[in-house]
Enzyme design. Sequence first.
Site, PDB file in Angstrom:
ATOM      1  NE  ARG A  92      -3.891   1.517   2.774  1.00 14.96           N
ATOM      2  CZ  ARG A  92      -4.913   2.038   2.103  1.00 14.96           C
ATOM      3  NH1 ARG A  92      -5.148   1.694   0.863  1.00 14.96           N
ATOM      4  NH2 ARG A  92      -5.705   2.936   2.678  1.00 14.96           N
ATOM      5  CB  THR A 387     -10.937  -0.441  -4.498  1.00 16.89           C
ATOM      6  OG1 THR A 387     -10.643   0.742  -3.789  1.00 16.89           O
ATOM      7  CG2 THR A 387     -10.196  -1.608  -3.867  1.00 16.89           C
ATOM      8  CB  ILE A 406      -5.703   4.932  -7.640  1.00 18.31           C
ATOM      9  CG1 ILE A 406      -6.980   4.815  -8.487  1.00 18.31           C
ATOM     10  CG2 ILE A 406      -4.529   4.306  -8.348  1.00 18.31           C
ATOM     11  CD1 ILE A 406      -6.888   5.614  -9.780  1.00 18.31           C
ATOM     12  N   GLY A 483     -14.749   0.613  -0.679  1.00 19.78           N
ATOM     13  CA  GLY A 483     -14.398   1.470   0.462  1.00 19.78           C
ATOM     14  C   GLY A 483     -14.810   0.804   1.762  1.00 19.78           C
TER      15      GLY A 483
HETATM   16  N1  GLY Z   1      -8.782   3.313  -0.428  1.00 21.16           N
HETATM   17  C1  GLY Z   1      -9.761   2.442   0.027  1.00 21.16           C
HETATM   18  C2  GLY Z   1      -9.255   1.515   1.063  1.00 21.16           C
HETATM   19  O1  GLY Z   1      -8.091   1.172   1.069  1.00 21.16           O
HETATM   20  O2  GLY Z   1     -10.006   1.159   1.913  1.00 21.16           O
END
Ligand code: GLY
Length: 581
Positions: A92, A387, A406, A483
């Site tokens: 990440r 995602t 992203i 999300g």
């Molecule tokens: N950017 C969304 C997540 O990693 O939860």
Amino acid sequence: MAVRGLAAAVLLLACAAQAARPYRGGAVATAYPQASAAALEMLEKGGNATDAAVAAAFVAAVVGPYHSGVGGGGFALVHDGKSGETKALDFREVAPKAATRDMYVKDGKVVPGLSTDGPLAVAVPGAVAGYLQLLKEHGKLPPSVVLAPAIAAARKGIWVTPRYHSMANGRLECLRRDAEASRIFLVKSEGGTLELPPLGHVLKQPDLARTLEAVAKGGARAFYSGRVAKAIADTVQAGGGVLTVEDLAAYKTRPRQPLEGGYRGHRILTMPPPSAGGVAVLQVLGALEKLRPQGIAFKDPEALHLYVEAVRRAYVDRAKYLGDPDFSDVPTARLVSPGHIADLAGSIDPKKATASLSLLPQSPRTQGSTLTDKPAVHTPEPEKKNTTHISVIDKDGNAVALTTTINYGFGSCVVAKGTGVLLNDEMDDFAAQPGVPNAYGLVTGEPNAIQPGKVPQSSMTPTLVFSKEDPRKVMLAVGSPGGSTIPTTVIQVISHVVDGGMDVGRAVNEGRLHHQYLPDELWVDKWGLEPATLATLEARGHKIRRVDQWGDAEAVFVDPKTGLRYSASDPRNEGMSLGQD
Ligand code: GLY
């Protein structure tokens, strides 16, 4: 199934979103036909699950720029069918060295948009380092072969689908602000304004093709140093961001110990912090097993109530405790311990919804929280499928669950000049101000405050469920975008398969329910529940919000009895599942 030429492509499209069918060889599910085809091509060429997943991830970066990309990052679980070992990799993004706790705060308030749109939102990307490391450690094929489908897709072009349209429409103003992003992802109208390309329009990405070619030849160095790194840093800094070439040169992936738990006799391995998803999966499933040891009847209001209450409590723990374990003492082992799960389950009133705010901060469950008793509440439109997730199980029982992002649709909307690299806005996953909700309405606390080099808390939840008969054999590889809704999507797919004995195709199709403690609403998707069940839940005190739909579960199931693979791509999106006959 060999993949050759246009006729094959048409056939592949015709197979999209059908119920899961059996395969004798490897199987794959992704959110894009081209990515699934690339994965299958790797399996046909003698590659394994990792080769397939990495090829799919690079193709996803080209064909789904609104979901993921080489300017982003993610998590992967990789299971070795021979040794029975599973590894987790965290690739990440991290906060740049010059990031500060209050970089998005002015006059005591979070400035809207600063952590989601434009150069200041960009964290140090990890995708290229992660994909190549996976390949090096677990793959069989060389990068030149694995990246070839992505390079070809970038050169040949992708057509603008309804999904592209809706995602670009949602980020139109943001994309218009970046000249390079506009040049690539929008078109100029006759009147000179920047508009969405029409459906069917073909977008070519020659700059991205060149970047991918450089990576295929030169490895991660070609991205994290030299021309590409300089272009990324120069573009970000020219727009007021803080990412530097030193940040890129210093980027390192992080191996993690998979988080282990169980559900009704099945071993589960999932992603540990900085993912907040794995903890929630184990807590909620653990609580459900305690509260309903006999199993869960499909759409039984009592079982649904218990699920929602368990999720509510898991998201309180998330807000309170979770963040990057390399920066603060995240009590992961305690949070998934039988004792804590028993407490969580025991605090649920089987008849009545608990008001979320009553769980803060006076309650013994939340003592010591940095969250206030009146946190700001933001009710977001449920995040629209940025995602993306890739699930693969090959013929030898090797399995990969890889989720990559992203962050927001089209990330920060910033493209590094001349590289085609669309950059993330992952900084928004930090608590810009502990206790203040982010773009997903998620409230996180002190452990998720911004610090240089730190990984923002994530919802991404790549997960493997093992066979009851042989706990070294993967039965289900699953994950989703969405999300804050990712963990609940994963939980529901697992429960449908394990409790309902549902075919995996049906399990990913099923309507979904989501709660995230704040806002205090029960989201029900449009296929979620019939009116009588909704009324029963309302009578128990749940505030229902009808939501169009969310998530995009991608799953591969192995029937432990026959060894046949079944793959399923969520019909809510444009994905495809494929396999080897
Ligand atoms: N950017 C969304 C997540 O990693 O939860």
